[in-house]
Design a protein around this motif. Structure first.
Motif, PDB file in Angstrom:
ATOM      1  N   MET A   1      28.112 -66.694 137.769  1.00 25.45           N
ATOM      2  CA  MET A   1      27.316 -67.156 138.487  1.00 25.45           C
ATOM      3  C   MET A   1      26.474 -68.346 138.268  1.00 25.45           C
ATOM      4  N   GLU A   2      26.279 -69.351 138.910  1.00 24.45           N
ATOM      5  CA  GLU A   2      25.594 -70.618 138.630  1.00 24.45           C
ATOM      6  C   GLU A   2      24.107 -70.448 138.805  1.00 24.45           C
ATOM      7  N   ILE A   3      23.392 -70.684 137.646  1.00 23.27           N
ATOM      8  CA  ILE A   3      21.945 -70.653 137.796  1.00 23.27           C
ATOM      9  C   ILE A   3      21.634 -72.271 137.789  1.00 23.27           C
ATOM     10  N   THR A   4      20.571 -72.702 138.727  1.00 23.84           N
ATOM     11  CA  THR A   4      20.110 -73.850 138.799  1.00 23.84           C
ATOM     12  C   THR A   4      18.607 -74.101 138.595  1.00 23.84           C
ATOM     13  N   PRO A   5      17.905 -75.143 138.284  1.00 21.97           N
ATOM     14  CA  PRO A   5      16.628 -75.373 138.140  1.00 21.97           C
ATOM     15  C   PRO A   5      15.748 -74.702 139.170  1.00 21.97           C
TER      16      PRO A   5
END
Ligand code: VGL
Ligand code: ZN
Length: 207
Positions: A1-5
């Protein structure tokens, strides 16, 4: 899963009283710490919550004569489970577990600090309407999606996740970073609420 700022990890109530030997010890409570540390490495933003009750708090069985811990009472704002005295402000039991190392956390949000009302959720007190300020904080900071881990899966993590989605923050619970109290079917009830509300549960956030 992509984690973003724009994602935030909310670490809920990893405090001594929930851990082995504590006043409201949760089975394997301290086992949340390693998975939380693994997950936290992925996030630019971490917030901690701290359950923080005054002596004589409404949620303490000792305040209600003839009542025992884990029974339920009715209050003006609905059902309230009763607990052993726990997380009393300023006591060692209310401190974060000494093995929790999240010094990068940007906010410590204390909840349950008013004597006559509890706050399972990090967003609203148990009247379901009095805000804690966390939603405003996240919005002002531009944080859009909330990942949750900590204690307990079926109470404070769960209610916080449900409220996050209600407030328009997609919520993702990191299952390996949680342990449950499991009181009268509370895990199954909370998972049903998750399905209804669209709260996502993932086992872990992969590296
Ligand atoms: C909690 C019961 C009482 C929780 C806090 O953090 O899940 N549960 N106080
Ligand atoms: Zn509490």
């Amino acid at each position: 899963m992509e984690i973003t700022p724009e994602d935030v990890l909310v670490v809920t109530d990893v405090q001594n009283d929930f851990c082995p030997g504590g006043a409201l010890a949760v089975r394997h409570g301290n086992r949340v710490i390693a998975p939380i540390h693994r997950a936290a490495r992925r996030f630019d933003h971490v917030v901690l919550t701290q359950d923080w009750h005054p002596p004589g708090h409404l949620s303490f069985a000792t305040r209600h004569s003839g009542k025992k811990p884990f029974e339920t009472i009715e209050t003006p704002h609905g059902h309230q489970e009763l607990w052993p005295d726990h997380f009393v402000q300023g006591t060692p039991g209310a401190d974060f577990h000494p093995s929790l190392h999240l010094s990068q956390a940007e906010l410590i949000l204390r909840k349950g600090h008013r004597i006559d009302i509890d706050s399972y959720s990090a967003f609203f007190e148990n009247d379901r309407t009095t805000p804690t300020g966390l939603a405003g904080y996240l919005r002002e900071r531009g944080l859009k999606r909330v990942f949750l881990a900590g204690l307990t899966y079926d109470f404070c993590v769960g209610y916080s996740a449900l409220d996050a989605t209600k407030l328009g923050f997609p919520a993702v619970v990191i299952r390996e970073g949680c342990q449950a109290i499991d009181l009268n079917g509370s895990v199954e009830k909370m998972e049903e609420e998750f399905r209804r509300a669209g709260v996502m549960v993932v086992e872990r956030v992969e590296d």
